[in-house]
Design a protein around this motif. Structure first.
Motif, mmCIF file in Angstrom:
data_model
loop_
_atom_site.group_PDB
_atom_site.id
_atom_site.type_symbol
_atom_site.label_atom_id
_atom_site.label_comp_id
_atom_site.label_asym_id
_atom_site.label_seq_id
_atom_site.Cartn_x
_atom_site.Cartn_y
_atom_site.Cartn_z
ATOM 1 N N SER A 46 1.078 -1.165 0.007
ATOM 2 C CA SER A 46 0.052 0.019 0.166
ATOM 3 C C SER A 46 0.823 1.268 -0.015
ATOM 4 O O SER A 46 0.328 2.371 -0.360
ATOM 5 C CB SER A 46 -1.009 -0.215 1.254
ATOM 6 O OG SER A 46 -0.213 0.008 2.325
ATOM 7 N N ASP A 49 0.809 2.877 -3.115
ATOM 8 C CA ASP A 49 -0.385 3.678 -3.580
ATOM 9 C C ASP A 49 -0.156 4.869 -2.797
ATOM 10 O O ASP A 49 -0.500 6.105 -3.582
ATOM 11 C CB ASP A 49 -1.664 2.971 -2.771
ATOM 12 C CG ASP A 49 -1.963 1.668 -3.371
ATOM 13 O OD1 ASP A 49 -2.493 0.615 -2.838
ATOM 14 O OD2 ASP A 49 -1.730 1.119 -4.339
ATOM 15 N N GLY A 50 0.414 5.309 -1.627
ATOM 16 C CA GLY A 50 0.677 6.387 -1.174
ATOM 17 C C GLY A 50 1.633 7.253 -1.925
ATOM 18 O O GLY A 50 1.388 8.290 -2.165
ATOM 19 N N ARG A 52 2.042 6.960 -5.100
ATOM 20 C CA ARG A 52 1.214 7.300 -6.370
ATOM 21 C C ARG A 52 0.555 8.492 -6.259
ATOM 22 O O ARG A 52 0.204 9.560 -6.807
ATOM 23 C CB ARG A 52 0.409 6.332 -6.796
ATOM 24 C CG ARG A 52 -0.351 6.629 -8.256
ATOM 25 C CD ARG A 52 -1.029 5.429 -8.665
ATOM 26 N NE ARG A 52 -0.448 4.179 -8.748
ATOM 27 C CZ ARG A 52 -0.938 3.287 -7.848
ATOM 28 N NH1 ARG A 52 -1.699 3.285 -6.970
ATOM 29 N NH2 ARG A 52 -0.182 2.133 -8.122
ATOM 30 N N THR A 53 -0.188 8.774 -4.832
ATOM 31 C CA THR A 53 -1.067 9.636 -4.715
ATOM 32 C C THR A 53 -0.318 11.125 -4.257
ATOM 33 O O THR A 53 -0.698 11.948 -4.928
ATOM 34 C CB THR A 53 -1.894 9.449 -3.433
ATOM 35 O OG1 THR A 53 -2.611 8.176 -3.366
ATOM 36 C CG2 THR A 53 -2.830 10.712 -2.944
ATOM 37 N N ILE A 54 0.843 10.904 -3.688
ATOM 38 C CA ILE A 54 1.639 12.166 -3.426
ATOM 39 C C ILE A 54 2.232 12.586 -4.748
ATOM 40 O O ILE A 54 2.088 13.881 -5.084
ATOM 41 C CB ILE A 54 2.757 12.050 -2.568
ATOM 42 C CG1 ILE A 54 2.087 11.433 -1.031
ATOM 43 C CG2 ILE A 54 3.850 13.021 -2.381
ATOM 44 C CD1 ILE A 54 2.934 11.011 -0.040
ATOM 45 N N GLY A 56 1.556 11.729 -7.922
ATOM 46 C CA GLY A 56 0.927 11.701 -9.129
ATOM 47 C C GLY A 56 1.403 10.713 -10.283
ATOM 48 O O GLY A 56 0.707 10.948 -11.632
ATOM 49 N N ASP A 58 3.279 6.650 -10.834
ATOM 50 C CA ASP A 58 3.965 5.225 -10.395
ATOM 51 C C ASP A 58 5.438 5.778 -10.199
ATOM 52 O O ASP A 58 5.957 6.240 -11.058
ATOM 53 C CB ASP A 58 3.679 4.170 -11.320
ATOM 54 C CG ASP A 58 2.333 3.607 -10.955
ATOM 55 O OD1 ASP A 58 1.375 3.372 -12.043
ATOM 56 O OD2 ASP A 58 1.668 3.827 -9.748
ATOM 57 N N SER A 193 1.135 14.894 4.044
ATOM 58 C CA SER A 193 -0.393 14.574 3.182
ATOM 59 C C SER A 193 -1.074 13.420 4.077
ATOM 60 O O SER A 193 -2.250 12.844 3.747
ATOM 61 C CB SER A 193 0.225 13.894 2.035
ATOM 62 O OG SER A 193 0.824 12.549 2.104
ATOM 63 N N GLU A 195 -0.250 10.238 3.651
ATOM 64 C CA GLU A 195 -0.176 9.277 2.671
ATOM 65 C C GLU A 195 0.777 8.172 2.939
ATOM 66 O O GLU A 195 0.893 7.055 2.241
ATOM 67 C CB GLU A 195 -0.317 9.917 1.107
ATOM 68 C CG GLU A 195 -1.369 10.570 0.568
ATOM 69 C CD GLU A 195 -2.772 9.829 0.746
ATOM 70 O OE1 GLU A 195 -3.853 10.458 0.906
ATOM 71 O OE2 GLU A 195 -2.616 8.482 0.401
#
Ligand code: WQD
Length: 345
Positions: A46, A49-50, A52-54, A56, A58, A193, A195
């Motif tokens: 996971s 995923d964090g 990728r969120t931060i 934007g 991969d 964040s 994340e």
């Protein structure tokens, strides 16, 4: 942040870990292109995923153990990295006492394999994750890098000291490697964040995740390991540094190595805030910053704990042009925000 095709690639072993993942963010923010290698034995997918969120997008990630020579060779063949940040290591102090050979095998063999592969693929820059644990209980405080290392307090700490010697001896041999060993003090906090953050497996050994899990009701009470030390309030003193400050120090270390126009170099640098805080002050600051009253009791000392250690950061300030910028209050707020986030899952 979209990668430019020519962003210099950095191999980040253990890049899905607590410090590694935050360093991946700082690397991208600084214009580098991280390539993660992680076997996820002590981290969760996971984390990707964090990231990728931060970020934007991969980040390249290879699932592999750093002792797997075929896997590591394939990565060096495929990815034209210009440097390596080596985080991947087992780091549970208590477990290392129970399973020393697991620690010596994993932590030392992975480093040796990297040092063999780097020159073979024209990779010369290495930033190594070391630890203030190599100092034991320093006689002089704040502790400088000139302070002789003391016998390690644990097999884990000994793998860090031996790793430093392996790197130094390799650099002193006719091997074109430039290396910096960063001696971390106590990393805490989380990405603002929420994340990314610390994901201790099982019961946390470290203070701050135990505090946040107690505040979240996951643990019923925190035990303060001793209040009869020779410190202002009787509890141990440590140098707690925000994990993002620590991450940014790795970027500065890479930049330093990139600038060096020499074939080989080696140095060790303390990465801390330069401030010592007692356990009780961590608790008090956490309560002030979060409004959560912490349930804690005073218990016996924990074997192996040193009374107080905090960093002299003159060298990091001067050689890396780096200073920790985030306060203890911010670190604890970020740690709590992260705990609240993962407690909701
Ligand atoms: C900090 C203080 C405890 C838990 C370790 C490793 C070190 C590095 C950082 C990897 C101590 C007290 C703790 C608790 C407590 N890791 N404490 N109750 O031991 O300074 O360093 O983590 O590199 O190598 O040794 O960190 O967070 O475990 O302890 O009172 O439930 O908090 O006694 O004084 P430590 P810590």
């Amino acid at each position: 942040m979209t990668p430019t095709g020519n962003s210099p690639k950095i191999l980040v072993t253990g890049g899905a870990g607590f410090i590694g993942s935050h360093t991946v963010v700082s690397l991208v923010e600084a214009g580098f292109e991280p390539v993660i290698v992680d076997d996820f034995s002590n981290s969760e997918r996971s984390v990707l995923d964090g990231l990728r969120t931060i970020l934007g997008r991969d980040v390249t990630c290879y699932t592999a153990n750093c002792n797997d020579s075929a896997a590591m060779e394939a990565i060096f063949q495929k990815e034209a990295v210009i440097g390596v940040i080596h985080f991947a290591a087992y780091k549970a102090v208590g477990e290392s006492v129970r399973l020393p050979l697991k620690y010596y095998r994993n932590n030392l063999d992975s480093l040796i394999l990297l040092l063999e592969l780097m020159p073979k693929y024209g990779v010369h820059n290495l930033v190594f994750s070391s630890s203030c644990t190599v100092y034991g209980q320093p006689e002089q405080l704040p502790v400088t890098e000139a302070t002789p290392r003391l016998p390690a307090q644990s097999p884990y700490g000994n793998t860090k000291a031996i790793s430093e010697d392996i790197i130094r001896d390799t650099v002193q041999s006719p091997t074109p490697i430039k290396a910096l060993a960063l001696r971390y003090f106590n990393p805490i906090g989380a990405h603002p964040s929420a994340e990314l953050g610390e994901l201790p497996l099982g019961i946390p050994a470290n203070l701050v995740p135990f505090i946040t899990q107690t505040a979240a009701g996951i643990r019923s009470s925190l035990t303060v390991y001793g209040n009869d030390y020779n410190t202002p309030d009787g509890t141990c003193i440590r140098d707690y540094i925000h994990v993002v400050d620590l991450a940014e120090a790795h970027v500065q270390a890479l930049r330093k190595l990139n600038e060096q126009n020499t074939d080989s170099s080696y140095d060790v640098i303390n990465i801390g805030t330069g401030r010592g805080e007692t356990v009780l002050n961590i608790i008090k600051t956490f309560e002030q910053e979060t409004g959560v009253n912490l349930n804690y009791t005073i218990g016996p000392r924990r074997p192996g704990d040193v009374e107080q250690v905090y960093a002299d950061v003159t060298k990091a300030n001067r050689d890396l042009n780096w200073t920790a910028r985030r306060s203890l209050a911010e670190s604890l707020r970020d740690a709590w925000r992260w705990q609240q986030k993962i407690s909701l899952k």
